[in-house]
Write a protein that holds these residues in place. Structure first.
Motif, PDB file in Angstrom:
ATOM      1  N   LEU A 412       0.817  -1.209   0.000  1.00 43.54           N
ATOM      2  CA  LEU A 412       0.000   0.000   0.000  1.00 43.54           C
ATOM      3  C   LEU A 412       0.857   1.268   0.000  1.00 43.54           C
ATOM      4  CD1 LEU A 412      -2.745  -1.008   2.604  1.00 43.54           C
ATOM      5  CD2 LEU A 412      -2.981  -0.908   0.113  1.00 43.54           C
ATOM      6  N   LEU A 413       2.003   1.208   0.668  1.00 41.38           N
ATOM      7  CA  LEU A 413       2.846   2.394   0.803  1.00 41.38           C
ATOM      8  C   LEU A 413       3.951   2.471  -0.253  1.00 41.38           C
ATOM      9  CD1 LEU A 413       3.136   2.500   4.693  1.00 41.38           C
ATOM     10  CD2 LEU A 413       1.622   3.827   3.211  1.00 41.38           C
ATOM     11  N   ALA A 414       4.150   1.388  -1.014  1.00 46.24           N
ATOM     12  CA  ALA A 414       5.185   1.396  -2.044  1.00 46.24           C
ATOM     13  C   ALA A 414       4.967   2.513  -3.077  1.00 46.24           C
ATOM     14  CB  ALA A 414       5.260   0.035  -2.735  1.00 46.24           C
ATOM     15  N   PRO A 415       3.720   2.736  -3.545  1.00 45.04           N
ATOM     16  CA  PRO A 415       3.523   3.841  -4.501  1.00 45.04           C
ATOM     17  C   PRO A 415       3.915   5.198  -3.930  1.00 45.04           C
ATOM     18  CG  PRO A 415       1.648   2.352  -4.554  1.00 45.04           C
ATOM     19  CD  PRO A 415       2.476   1.953  -3.372  1.00 45.04           C
ATOM     20  N   ALA A 416       3.733   5.393  -2.606  1.00 44.91           N
ATOM     21  CA  ALA A 416       4.126   6.657  -1.984  1.00 44.91           C
ATOM     22  C   ALA A 416       5.640   6.820  -2.034  1.00 44.91           C
ATOM     23  CB  ALA A 416       3.630   6.712  -0.539  1.00 44.91           C
ATOM     24  N   ALA A 417       6.358   5.709  -1.867  1.00 46.40           N
ATOM     25  CA  ALA A 417       7.816   5.757  -1.960  1.00 46.40           C
ATOM     26  C   ALA A 417       8.248   6.100  -3.381  1.00 46.40           C
ATOM     27  CB  ALA A 417       8.414   4.421  -1.526  1.00 46.40           C
ATOM     28  N   VAL A 418       7.550   5.537  -4.366  1.00 53.68           N
ATOM     29  CA  VAL A 418       7.848   5.860  -5.771  1.00 53.68           C
ATOM     30  C   VAL A 418       7.584   7.339  -6.022  1.00 53.68           C
ATOM     31  CG1 VAL A 418       7.147   5.475  -8.156  1.00 53.68           C
ATOM     32  CG2 VAL A 418       7.403   3.531  -6.595  1.00 53.68           C
ATOM     33  N   LEU A 419       6.482   7.853  -5.472  1.00 52.43           N
ATOM     34  CA  LEU A 419       6.159   9.265  -5.649  1.00 52.43           C
ATOM     35  C   LEU A 419       7.244  10.156  -5.049  1.00 52.43           C
ATOM     36  CD1 LEU A 419       4.178  11.504  -6.462  1.00 52.43           C
ATOM     37  CD2 LEU A 419       3.064  11.204  -4.225  1.00 52.43           C
ATOM     38  N   ALA A 420       7.720   9.801  -3.877  1.00 49.54           N
ATOM     39  CA  ALA A 420       8.751  10.610  -3.217  1.00 49.54           C
ATOM     40  C   ALA A 420      10.041  10.650  -4.045  1.00 49.54           C
ATOM     41  CB  ALA A 420       9.038  10.064  -1.827  1.00 49.54           C
ATOM     42  N   ALA A 421      10.332   9.556  -4.728  1.00 55.77           N
ATOM     43  CA  ALA A 421      11.574   9.475  -5.507  1.00 55.77           C
ATOM     44  C   ALA A 421      11.349   9.770  -6.987  1.00 55.77           C
ATOM     45  CB  ALA A 421      12.185   8.080  -5.356  1.00 55.77           C
ATOM     46  N   TYR A 422      10.146  10.175  -7.349  1.00 57.41           N
ATOM     47  CA  TYR A 422       9.750  10.316  -8.758  1.00 57.41           C
ATOM     48  C   TYR A 422      10.722  11.148  -9.589  1.00 57.41           C
ATOM     49  CZ  TYR A 422       6.496  11.452 -12.636  1.00 57.41           C
ATOM     50  OH  TYR A 422       5.900  11.644 -13.853  1.00 57.41           O
ATOM     51  N   PRO A 423      11.043  12.386  -9.213  1.00 50.75           N
ATOM     52  CA  PRO A 423      11.979  13.161 -10.044  1.00 50.75           C
ATOM     53  C   PRO A 423      13.340  12.481 -10.203  1.00 50.75           C
ATOM     54  CG  PRO A 423      10.858  14.587  -8.472  1.00 50.75           C
ATOM     55  CD  PRO A 423      10.565  13.175  -8.061  1.00 50.75           C
ATOM     56  N   ASP A 424      13.821  11.868  -9.125  1.00 55.34           N
ATOM     57  CA  ASP A 424      15.126  11.200  -9.200  1.00 55.34           C
ATOM     58  C   ASP A 424      15.071   9.980 -10.114  1.00 55.34           C
ATOM     59  OD1 ASP A 424      16.282  13.023  -7.447  1.00 55.34           O
ATOM     60  OD2 ASP A 424      15.739  11.846  -5.680  1.00 55.34           O
ATOM     61  N   LEU A 425      13.962   9.248 -10.071  1.00 52.67           N
ATOM     62  CA  LEU A 425      13.820   8.075 -10.935  1.00 52.67           C
ATOM     63  C   LEU A 425      13.783   8.485 -12.403  1.00 52.67           C
ATOM     64  CD1 LEU A 425      11.164   6.034  -8.920  1.00 52.67           C
ATOM     65  CD2 LEU A 425      13.589   5.508  -9.165  1.00 52.67           C
ATOM     66  N   VAL A 426      13.059   9.551 -12.703  1.00 50.61           N
ATOM     67  CA  VAL A 426      12.997  10.036 -14.082  1.00 50.61           C
ATOM     68  C   VAL A 426      14.372  10.531 -14.523  1.00 50.61           C
ATOM     69  CG1 VAL A 426      11.974  11.741 -15.636  1.00 50.61           C
ATOM     70  CG2 VAL A 426      10.555  10.608 -13.917  1.00 50.61           C
ATOM     71  N   SER A 427      15.085  11.171 -13.610  1.00 52.04           N
ATOM     72  CA  SER A 427      16.428  11.649 -13.913  1.00 52.04           C
ATOM     73  C   SER A 427      17.340  10.490 -14.306  1.00 52.04           C
ATOM     74  CB  SER A 427      17.010  12.388 -12.707  1.00 52.04           C
ATOM     75  OG  SER A 427      18.328  12.809 -12.958  1.00 52.04           O
ATOM     76  N   VAL A 428      17.230   9.380 -13.606  1.00 57.11           N
ATOM     77  CA  VAL A 428      18.025   8.198 -13.931  1.00 57.11           C
ATOM     78  C   VAL A 428      17.690   7.710 -15.339  1.00 57.11           C
ATOM     79  CG1 VAL A 428      18.427   5.775 -13.373  1.00 57.11           C
ATOM     80  CG2 VAL A 428      18.364   7.467 -11.548  1.00 57.11           C
ATOM     81  N   LEU A 429      16.387   7.679 -15.662  1.00 57.74           N
ATOM     82  CA  LEU A 429      15.955   7.235 -16.988  1.00 57.74           C
ATOM     83  C   LEU A 429      16.448   8.171 -18.082  1.00 57.74           C
ATOM     84  CD1 LEU A 429      12.282   6.151 -16.199  1.00 57.74           C
ATOM     85  CD2 LEU A 429      14.254   4.665 -16.584  1.00 57.74           C
ATOM     86  N   MET A 430      16.691   9.444 -17.719  1.00 59.93           N
ATOM     87  CA  MET A 430      17.165  10.438 -18.688  1.00 59.93           C
ATOM     88  C   MET A 430      18.673  10.637 -18.590  1.00 59.93           C
ATOM     89  SD  MET A 430      14.074  13.248 -18.426  1.00 59.93           S
ATOM     90  CE  MET A 430      14.788  14.307 -19.698  1.00 59.93           C
ATOM     91  N   ASN A 431      19.365   9.587 -18.156  1.00 60.45           N
ATOM     92  CA  ASN A 431      20.836   9.591 -18.107  1.00 60.45           C
ATOM     93  C   ASN A 431      21.403  10.716 -17.253  1.00 60.45           C
ATOM     94  OD1 ASN A 431      21.067   7.357 -19.924  1.00 60.45           O
ATOM     95  ND2 ASN A 431      20.627   8.751 -21.612  1.00 60.45           N
ATOM     96  N   GLY A 432      20.753  10.980 -16.119  1.00 53.96           N
ATOM     97  CA  GLY A 432      21.283  11.939 -15.169  1.00 53.96           C
ATOM     98  C   GLY A 432      20.843  13.371 -15.393  1.00 53.96           C
ATOM     99  N   ARG A 433      20.051  13.659 -16.430  1.00 49.24           N
ATOM    100  CA  ARG A 433      19.564  15.013 -16.651  1.00 49.24           C
ATOM    101  C   ARG A 433      18.716  15.448 -15.460  1.00 49.24           C
ATOM    102  NH1 ARG A 433      18.969  16.827 -21.784  1.00 49.24           N
ATOM    103  NH2 ARG A 433      18.774  18.872 -20.756  1.00 49.24           N
ATOM    104  N   ALA A 434      18.896  16.690 -15.010  1.00 53.53           N
ATOM    105  CA  ALA A 434      18.147  17.200 -13.864  1.00 53.53           C
ATOM    106  C   ALA A 434      16.663  17.309 -14.221  1.00 53.53           C
ATOM    107  CB  ALA A 434      18.683  18.556 -13.440  1.00 53.53           C
ATOM    108  N   VAL A 435      15.810  16.854 -13.317  1.00 53.74           N
ATOM    109  CA  VAL A 435      14.359  16.890 -13.518  1.00 53.74           C
ATOM    110  C   VAL A 435      13.716  17.466 -12.266  1.00 53.74           C
ATOM    111  CG1 VAL A 435      12.272  15.537 -13.972  1.00 53.74           C
ATOM    112  CG2 VAL A 435      14.448  14.870 -15.024  1.00 53.74           C
ATOM    113  N   THR A 436      12.834  18.437 -12.447  1.00 50.51           N
ATOM    114  CA  THR A 436      12.151  19.058 -11.312  1.00 50.51           C
ATOM    115  C   THR A 436      10.685  18.662 -11.285  1.00 50.51           C
ATOM    116  OG1 THR A 436      11.492  21.050 -12.529  1.00 50.51           O
ATOM    117  CG2 THR A 436      13.698  21.042 -11.536  1.00 50.51           C
ATOM    118  N   TRP A 437      10.061  18.890 -10.130  1.00 51.00           N
ATOM    119  CA  TRP A 437       8.628  18.614 -10.009  1.00 51.00           C
ATOM    120  C   TRP A 437       7.831  19.445 -10.999  1.00 51.00           C
ATOM    121  CZ3 TRP A 437       5.920  14.817  -8.209  1.00 51.00           C
ATOM    122  CH2 TRP A 437       6.438  13.998  -7.188  1.00 51.00           C
ATOM    123  N   ALA A 438       8.220  20.699 -11.153  1.00 54.38           N
ATOM    124  CA  ALA A 438       7.493  21.574 -12.079  1.00 54.38           C
ATOM    125  C   ALA A 438       7.523  21.014 -13.494  1.00 54.38           C
ATOM    126  CB  ALA A 438       8.093  22.975 -12.050  1.00 54.38           C
TER     127      ALA A 438
END
Length: 474
Positions: A412-438
């Motif tokens: 139940l709480l795993a999706p919340a953990a994904v949400l908290a790390a969301y920008p960092d996870l996307v950054s990894v997928l984009m080869n380290g490019r900085a990604v913001t919430w905005a």
């Protein structure tokens, strides 16, 4: 991006000695391009797009399709943001100054840009060629690129690099980073004694007749672009950031103007630099395919091509030159989403130019966003059901070992953990490019909404069950 060095050398040789276009590569008719683009708009649902096709020293067809956010028809003269396609223009500005003897391509930037400094002493070894090849060692992971967006000028931008560091030794590896081209734009200002915008007007846009192109807001202001939100196009202003005068992504232009640019880049018409200078811009570095604002490679038909895409948060674009035929292509779209169709549209135009039926384009965005919408709706439904049944769930857990009860909360709480790390996870997928919430609330908004909904749904059920457990214990 295969066999890049060999492809780049072949492309350069073709540019120096243009050859007649074989019959199989005859230019497509304006009517066939219009018919193809009508199908593209129907199948992709894109609000507006403009395209240009060139061959040799002439524009075969430049046109616009659909509408802008103000409801005006998109034409070949509709201004569009072209994002990172701007880098090829910055590279050209630098190369004109190299040939004028005012910039040294293989000398350190620090020696040619007074006041430029960084916390990492290796910065002193970064050359101008490193900037244009994106092999400087600059990285979103070691430079505060979010802070750089608050810059008010290229001089201010360069000054904000003082605390930055390199991620690798200069020239050691390729890493895409906008800092390279914004710093190159500042170098153009210092070497020329003019603003970057003025220099582009005088030495690039002006000589080519690109009268509706700029890197400042001014009179050539594009309408707001669009984001796709579960299949519905929503008009939104571009995400605030350092865009005016940006060498990395600030150019605003039109399909008609890009036609003049592509003709020149294919080695025809007005030339801004020598054949050797053009060849240098189109040749990959020694460590990666990336050249100088262009990426040499091989297209779907196995044909050598020079390309560069561009993506902002409400606009997208891509350009290509085929050295073996002297043909040029560009696609500009007033929209951005999780599915970028501009590259497929570009290769559809290339297929037409080679006498082949283009592959279908579109459907991916709608299907993917439909799946995301269904996931979000299912999560909401399950959350309502879970909350309503939380009492029954708690009663069934009486006497259950505590560790087993805790284990039930993990999914139940795993999706919340994904949400908290969301920008960092996307950054990894984009080869380290900085990604913001905005940024994630723009082109990625359907995915962002889905992740937020699933996380909140899981958290709601977890809280309801925890409260019920406590009440049953009392």
């Amino acid at each position: 991006m295969r066999n890049a060095l060999i492809t780049a050398l072949v492309a350069a040789a073709a540019l120096l000695t243009p050859t007649p276009v074989p019959a199989a590569h005859a230019a497509p008719s304006p009517g066939s391009i219009d018919d193809y683009m009508a199908r593209v708009l129907h199948d992709t649902g894109m609000p507006g797009v403009s395209v240009v096709v060139t061959e040799g020293d002439r524009v075969v067809h430049a046109a616009g399709y659909g509408e802008d956010s103000a409801g005006a028809p998109v034409t070949a003269d509709t201004p569009m943001r072209i994002a990172s396609v701007s880098k090829s223009f910055t590279a050209m500005a630098v190369m004109t100054l190299v040939e004028d003897g005012r910039i040294a391509l293989d000398e350190p930037v620090a020696d040619q840009l007074p006041g430029f400094t960084m916390a990492d002493p290796r910065f002193a070894g970064v050359t101008v060629r490193h900037l244009l090849n994106q092999t400087s060692g600059f990285s979103d992971t070691t430079i505060d690129v979010t802070g750089l967006e608050t810059a008010t000028s290229l001089a201010d931008y360069a000054g904000k690099l003082a605390e930055g560091a390199l991620a690798a030794d200069p020239g050691a590896r390729y890493e895409y980073c906008n800092v390279n081209y914004d710093l190159a734009a500042r170098l153009v200002e210092v070497a020329s004694g003019r603003t970057f915008a003025d220099y582009l007007d005088e030495r690039v846009f002006g000589p080519l007749g690109m009268t509706r192109s700029t890197v400042t807001a001014g009179d050539v202001r594009p309408a707001d672009g669009f984001n796709s939100v579960f299949g519905v196009w929503v008009s939104r202003p571009e995400l605030p950031g350092f865009l005016d005068s940006s060498g990395a992504g600030g150019v605003v232009t039109t399909a008609a103007d890009l036609g003049r640019w592509l003709i020149s880049q294919a080695g025809h018409g007005e030339q801004l630099v020598s054949p050797e200078g053009l060849r240098a811009m189109h040749t990959s570095s020694t460590v990666d395919d990336y050249a100088m604002g262009w990426i040499p490679g091989v297209g779907p038909d196995g044909v050598a091509e020079l390309v560069h895409p561009g993506n902002l948060f409400t606009y997208s674009a891509v350009q290509a030159v085929l050295p073996d035929t002297g043909q040029g292509f560009a696609v500009l779209a007033n929209n951005a989403s999780l599915q970028d169709d501009t590259y497929d549209v570009l290769h559809g135009l290339i297929a037409l130019a080679r006498g082949r039926e283009p592959d279908p384009v579109g459907g991916g965005r709608q299907a993917f966003e439909l799946v995301l919408g269904l996931v979000a709706a299912a999560a909401l439904g399950l959350a309502v059901l879970g909350v309503r049944r939380s009492g029954r769930w708690a009663r069934r857990r009486r006497g259950t070992p505590a560790w087993r009860v805790v284990a039930r909360f993990v999914p139940l709480l795993a999706p919340a953990a994904v949400l908290a790390a969301y920008p960092d996870l996307v950054s990894v997928l984009m080869n380290g490019r900085a990604v913001t919430w905005a940024q994630l609330t723009y082109f990625a908004v359907p995915l962002t909404i889905t992740i937020v909904v699933v996380a909140l749904a899981g958290a709601a059920v977890a809280v309801a069950r925890l409260l019920r457990l406590r009440s049953t214990e009392d």
